[in-house]
Motif scaffolding. Structure first.
Motif, PDB file in Angstrom:
ATOM      1  N   PRO A  70       0.829  -1.215   0.000  1.00 27.43           N
ATOM      2  CA  PRO A  70       0.000   0.000   0.000  1.00 27.43           C
ATOM      3  C   PRO A  70       0.862   1.263   0.000  1.00 27.43           C
ATOM      4  CG  PRO A  70      -0.772  -1.566   1.640  1.00 27.43           C
ATOM      5  CD  PRO A  70       0.544  -2.074   1.137  1.00 27.43           C
ATOM      6  N   PRO A  71       0.342   2.368  -0.545  1.00 27.11           N
ATOM      7  CA  PRO A  71       1.134   3.597  -0.665  1.00 27.11           C
ATOM      8  C   PRO A  71       1.764   4.077   0.645  1.00 27.11           C
ATOM      9  CG  PRO A  71      -0.916   3.802  -1.890  1.00 27.11           C
ATOM     10  CD  PRO A  71      -0.983   2.503  -1.142  1.00 27.11           C
ATOM     11  N   ARG A  72       1.008   4.060   1.723  1.00 25.34           N
ATOM     12  CA  ARG A  72       1.565   4.537   2.994  1.00 25.34           C
ATOM     13  C   ARG A  72       2.698   3.631   3.462  1.00 25.34           C
ATOM     14  NH1 ARG A  72       3.647   8.230   5.990  1.00 25.34           N
ATOM     15  NH2 ARG A  72       3.459   7.825   8.204  1.00 25.34           N
ATOM     16  N   ALA A  73       2.518   2.326   3.347  1.00 27.00           N
ATOM     17  CA  ALA A  73       3.577   1.388   3.734  1.00 27.00           C
ATOM     18  C   ALA A  73       4.799   1.580   2.841  1.00 27.00           C
ATOM     19  CB  ALA A  73       3.074  -0.047   3.667  1.00 27.00           C
ATOM     20  N   PRO A  88      11.424   0.702   9.570  1.00 28.03           N
ATOM     21  CA  PRO A  88      11.831   0.959  10.954  1.00 28.03           C
ATOM     22  C   PRO A  88      10.782   0.399  11.915  1.00 28.03           C
ATOM     23  CG  PRO A  88      12.064   2.936   9.600  1.00 28.03           C
ATOM     24  CD  PRO A  88      11.328   1.926   8.774  1.00 28.03           C
ATOM     25  N   THR A  89      11.223  -0.176  13.027  1.00 29.95           N
ATOM     26  CA  THR A  89      10.289  -0.798  13.971  1.00 29.95           C
ATOM     27  C   THR A  89       9.260   0.186  14.509  1.00 29.95           C
ATOM     28  OG1 THR A  89      11.886  -0.493  15.755  1.00 29.95           O
ATOM     29  CG2 THR A  89      11.822  -2.653  14.698  1.00 29.95           C
ATOM     30  N   VAL A  90       9.581   1.450  14.537  1.00 28.81           N
ATOM     31  CA  VAL A  90       8.630   2.439  15.028  1.00 28.81           C
ATOM     32  C   VAL A  90       7.363   2.457  14.156  1.00 28.81           C
ATOM     33  CG1 VAL A  90       9.619   4.393  13.739  1.00 28.81           C
ATOM     34  CG2 VAL A  90       8.417   4.795  15.900  1.00 28.81           C
ATOM     35  N   HIS A  91       7.464   2.002  12.912  1.00 26.99           N
ATOM     36  CA  HIS A  91       6.326   1.998  11.985  1.00 26.99           C
ATOM     37  C   HIS A  91       5.688   0.613  11.810  1.00 26.99           C
ATOM     38  CE1 HIS A  91       7.334   6.060  10.957  1.00 26.99           C
ATOM     39  NE2 HIS A  91       8.503   5.720  10.463  1.00 26.99           N
ATOM     40  N   LEU A  92       6.160  -0.383  12.558  1.00 27.51           N
ATOM     41  CA  LEU A  92       5.700  -1.753  12.348  1.00 27.51           C
ATOM     42  C   LEU A  92       4.182  -1.896  12.456  1.00 27.51           C
ATOM     43  CD1 LEU A  92       6.437  -4.694  11.808  1.00 27.51           C
ATOM     44  CD2 LEU A  92       6.739  -4.981  14.268  1.00 27.51           C
ATOM     45  N   THR A  93       3.582  -1.348  13.481  1.00 26.60           N
ATOM     46  CA  THR A  93       2.133  -1.458  13.655  1.00 26.60           C
ATOM     47  C   THR A  93       1.398  -0.825  12.486  1.00 26.60           C
ATOM     48  OG1 THR A  93       2.382  -1.442  16.052  1.00 26.60           O
ATOM     49  CG2 THR A  93       0.203  -0.910  15.182  1.00 26.60           C
ATOM     50  N   GLU A  94       1.813   0.354  12.075  1.00 23.84           N
ATOM     51  CA  GLU A  94       1.152   1.041  10.961  1.00 23.84           C
ATOM     52  C   GLU A  94       1.292   0.254   9.664  1.00 23.84           C
ATOM     53  OE1 GLU A  94       0.954   5.412   8.798  1.00 23.84           O
ATOM     54  OE2 GLU A  94       2.486   5.058  10.314  1.00 23.84           O
ATOM     55  N   VAL A  95       2.462  -0.306   9.404  1.00 31.77           N
ATOM     56  CA  VAL A  95       2.674  -1.087   8.178  1.00 31.77           C
ATOM     57  C   VAL A  95       1.781  -2.323   8.174  1.00 31.77           C
ATOM     58  CG1 VAL A  95       4.359  -2.483   6.909  1.00 31.77           C
ATOM     59  CG2 VAL A  95       5.006  -0.220   7.770  1.00 31.77           C
ATOM     60  N   ILE A  96       1.719  -3.042   9.296  1.00 32.95           N
ATOM     61  CA  ILE A  96       0.864  -4.231   9.376  1.00 32.95           C
ATOM     62  C   ILE A  96      -0.601  -3.844   9.181  1.00 32.95           C
ATOM     63  CG2 ILE A  96       0.017  -6.031  10.935  1.00 32.95           C
ATOM     64  CD1 ILE A  96       2.919  -6.214  12.000  1.00 32.95           C
ATOM     65  N   GLU A  97      -1.040  -2.748   9.793  1.00 29.80           N
ATOM     66  CA  GLU A  97      -2.423  -2.288   9.622  1.00 29.80           C
ATOM     67  C   GLU A  97      -2.706  -1.918   8.170  1.00 29.80           C
ATOM     68  OE1 GLU A  97      -2.729   0.819  12.539  1.00 29.80           O
ATOM     69  OE2 GLU A  97      -3.134  -0.606  14.159  1.00 29.80           O
ATOM     70  N   LEU A  99      -1.192  -3.131   5.461  1.00 31.30           N
ATOM     71  CA  LEU A  99      -1.251  -4.377   4.682  1.00 31.30           C
ATOM     72  C   LEU A  99      -2.596  -5.067   4.893  1.00 31.30           C
ATOM     73  CD1 LEU A  99       2.372  -5.612   5.310  1.00 31.30           C
ATOM     74  CD2 LEU A  99       1.422  -4.895   3.112  1.00 31.30           C
ATOM     75  N   ALA A 100      -3.034  -5.162   6.130  1.00 32.11           N
ATOM     76  CA  ALA A 100      -4.318  -5.808   6.420  1.00 32.11           C
ATOM     77  C   ALA A 100      -5.468  -5.069   5.755  1.00 32.11           C
ATOM     78  CB  ALA A 100      -4.534  -5.884   7.930  1.00 32.11           C
ATOM     79  N   ALA A 101      -5.422  -3.757   5.747  1.00 31.42           N
ATOM     80  CA  ALA A 101      -6.479  -2.960   5.125  1.00 31.42           C
ATOM     81  C   ALA A 101      -6.541  -3.173   3.619  1.00 31.42           C
ATOM     82  CB  ALA A 101      -6.271  -1.476   5.441  1.00 31.42           C
ATOM     83  N   HIS A 102      -5.456  -3.666   3.031  1.00 29.97           N
ATOM     84  CA  HIS A 102      -5.407  -3.928   1.590  1.00 29.97           C
ATOM     85  C   HIS A 102      -5.463  -5.426   1.290  1.00 29.97           C
ATOM     86  CE1 HIS A 102      -4.165   0.257   1.630  1.00 29.97           C
ATOM     87  NE2 HIS A 102      -4.544   0.289   0.367  1.00 29.97           N
ATOM     88  N   GLY A 103      -6.007  -6.201   2.230  1.00 25.57           N
ATOM     89  CA  GLY A 103      -6.210  -7.632   2.000  1.00 25.57           C
ATOM     90  C   GLY A 103      -4.937  -8.450   1.984  1.00 25.57           C
ATOM     91  N   GLN A 104      -3.882  -7.954   2.603  1.00 22.97           N
ATOM     92  CA  GLN A 104      -2.611  -8.663   2.640  1.00 22.97           C
ATOM     93  C   GLN A 104      -2.403  -9.260   4.027  1.00 22.97           C
ATOM     94  OE1 GLN A 104      -0.662  -8.821  -0.354  1.00 22.97           O
ATOM     95  NE2 GLN A 104      -2.727  -8.164  -0.843  1.00 22.97           N
ATOM     96  N   ALA A 105      -1.675 -10.349   4.078  1.00 20.98           N
ATOM     97  CA  ALA A 105      -1.374 -10.998   5.348  1.00 20.98           C
ATOM     98  C   ALA A 105       0.120 -10.900   5.614  1.00 20.98           C
ATOM     99  CB  ALA A 105      -1.785 -12.466   5.311  1.00 20.98           C
TER     100      ALA A 105
END
Length: 137
Positions: A70-73, A88-97, A99-105
């Protein structure tokens, strides 16, 4: 010959054949790789199994599978010499969210410590502790 190895009874042979086909850029292998990946999924293997990772990577390298970031990730992504993609680990939660919002696991991730000279050290963390129907899309 390599394409025929995708039907081997040995998962390591199938994995290495997929990796070699992608490394060599053999486009005519795509239908065989797609069949091998569908067989892998139908067997219900763990998606982070080495064979599955190799088959998905080979299909992506040969242009038969789109990698969705996704663009933000993508904007948060960093490339290091030996770690790509990396975030960076500081963004890990946002990146996972994202990916999930775009149907990715997220099948797995690893936290690396990067030293000032660029040297990276990895470690192992906990695994998934719930049952997943691995035959689903």
């Amino acid at each position: 010959m390599l394409v025929g190895l995708l039907d081997s009874g040995n998962s390591t042979v199938r994995q290495w054949a997929a990796e070699a086909l992608a490394d060599l850029g053999i486009q005519r292998a795509v239908p065989g790789l797609q069949r091998a990946y569908e067989s892998f999924r139908q067997r219900g293997e763990a998606p982070d199994d080495s064979e599955g990772v190799a088959l998905r990577w080979a299909l992506s390298e040969l242009g038969a599978r789109d990698v969705v970031v996704p663009p933000r990730a993508a904007a948060l992504r960093r490339s290091l010499e030996y770690l790509d993609p990396a975030w960076p680990t500081v963004h890990l939660t946002e990146v996972i969210e994202q990916l999930a919002a775009h149907g990715q696991a997220v099948l797995y991730f690893q936290v690396w410590q990067v030293k000032p000279g660029g040297e990276a050290f990895g470690g192992h963390g906990p695994g998934i502790d719930w049952e997943v129907d691995r035959r689903l899309p």
